[in-house]
Design an enzyme around this catalytic site. Structure first.
Site: not given
Length: 395
Positions: A37, A194, A351, A374
């Site tokens: 990063r 999920k 990720g 996110g």
């Protein structure tokens, strides 16, 4: 586009507040263990300094919840930041405008963890005003934090002439190509454990892509929705009706949902566990589905060969352990091949996705790999990101 870039700004002699994401892993000795990063913000900082500006870096580190936490001080990243930039970095616990003005052009400042201040996550107008007093220009280079309406990501953008940094610019341009005005046909790969975590994503994608490939545990829920017994596989049986509604919505919109036609099953979740390939409808009652089979992979490869745009989020199987990484590896390598050849625009993020593509040695050939978690997911869900919206509505 609607937002400005660094090219639109006169930087000479200006104090430039730069919101960055350098929330990097640090070991017990205080050493940065992965500087990815930090390396990705270098072009923005070097552009500002080379054009006579003074970057004042604003960043968060961990979740101190509005209190000073010594082990979450950004002082720990200074050595890695200096190494990446090839210059000194002046660390300041509380930035002072007079000190910034007195410093020569090209000086790089790093302010202490923004989240030590309780007003940061509350997007407190007073904190935004304080930050604005430190700079002449605001530059947001932290797409990964753009889904947060914080003082340093959203509030201050309305108070200064604002623009996107190079990393933010690259991210927004890549996502625009993938979902805004994509070349068709568009294929999306969505995997993971999920369905419940990706309902908004699936609902948005069926409106925008021609083929939606579903893998991982999510695929089991869709198979179960069709009345298929998935044995002891990971499956959200309480969401089979929701999965069927998504399938019907896709059908109405002309989007084909692509599920495995054959699967790799095993009796235990372990590396190199005894396994076999069976039809998707033939999973033994005492077995679990851990990967897509070769026929399913062949179909995915054929779709990628014809696709013009690919969006990828999530693995196709239990990619962490062999041999249940085979489908993910093969599909990733096919996407990489077509991206290399220039016939496919490929954008991936999340990720597990980045980890899976790196494991397959495919990430380097994708058109764009997002390091945002996110924010990337919320963008793909069609949600408005406060940090991006602030740039569009900025001065």
């Amino acid at each position: 586009m609607g937002w400005k870039t660094l090219d639109d700004m006169d930087l000479e002699g200006k104090s430039v507040l730069v919101r960055v994401d350098i929330n990097v892993p640090v070991d017990e000795a205080g050493q940065v263990t992965d500087a990815t990063r930090i390396e990705r913000i270098v072009p923005t900082i070097q552009y500002i300094t080379s054009h006579g500006g003074k970057p004042v870096l604003l960043a968060h580190f961990g979740r101190p919840k509005g209190k000073y936490v010594p082990e979450l001080s950004l002082r720990a990243v200074v050595p890695a930041l200096q190494e990446a930039l090839g210059c000194d970095v002046t660390f300041v616990e509380r930035p002072d405008r007079a000190a910034i003005d007195e410093a020569p052009n090209g000086t790089v400042f790093l302010a202490e963890n923004t989240r030590f201040a309780p007003g940061e996550t509350k997007n407190d107008p007073g904190m935004a005003q304080f930050l604005a007093s430190l700079g002449d220009i605001y530059c947001n280079d932290a797409f990964s934090a753009a889904h947060r309406a914080h003082a340093s990501t959203e509030g201050v953008a309305h108070l200064l002439p604002s623009c996107a940094g190079r990393l933010m610019q690259a991210e927004l341009e890549a996502l625009e190509k993938a979902l805004g005005k994509p070349q068709k046909p568009v294929v999306a790969v969505v995997g993971g454990a999920k369905v419940s975590t990706k309902l908004d994503l699936l609902g948005n994608l069926v409106e925008k892509v021609q083929y939606l490939i579903i893998g991982g545990g999510m695929a089991n829920t869709f198979l179960a929705a069709r009345g298929i017994d998935v044995g002891k596989s990971l499956c959200e049986h309480d969401l089979t009706e929701t999965a069927e509604q998504i399938r019907l919505k896709a059908l109405d919109l002309g989007c084909e949902i692509v599920l495995p036609v054959d699967v790799v099953v095993a009796r235990e979740f372990a590396a190199n566990a005894p396994h076999e390939v069976v039809g998707a409808q033939d999973c033994p009652k005492d077995a679990m589905i851990l990967d897509a089979g070769p026929q399913s992979v062949a179909r995915i490869e054929s779709l990628l060969a014809e696709a013009k745009t690919l969006i990828w989020n999530g693995p196709l199987g239990a990619f962490e352990i062999e041999p249940f990484d085979a489908a993910t590896n093969a599909a990733a390598q096919a996407a990489a091949k077509y991206s290399r050849a220039g016939t496919l625009i490929s954008v991936a993020g999340g990720g597990d996705t980045v980890a899976a593509l790196n494991k397959a040695d495919a990430a380097k050939d994708f058109t764009y790999i997002s390091t945002a978690g996110g924010a990337f997911l919320e963008w793909m869900e069609g949600k408005t990101l406060p940090g991006v919206a602030a740039l569009i509505g900025a001065r």
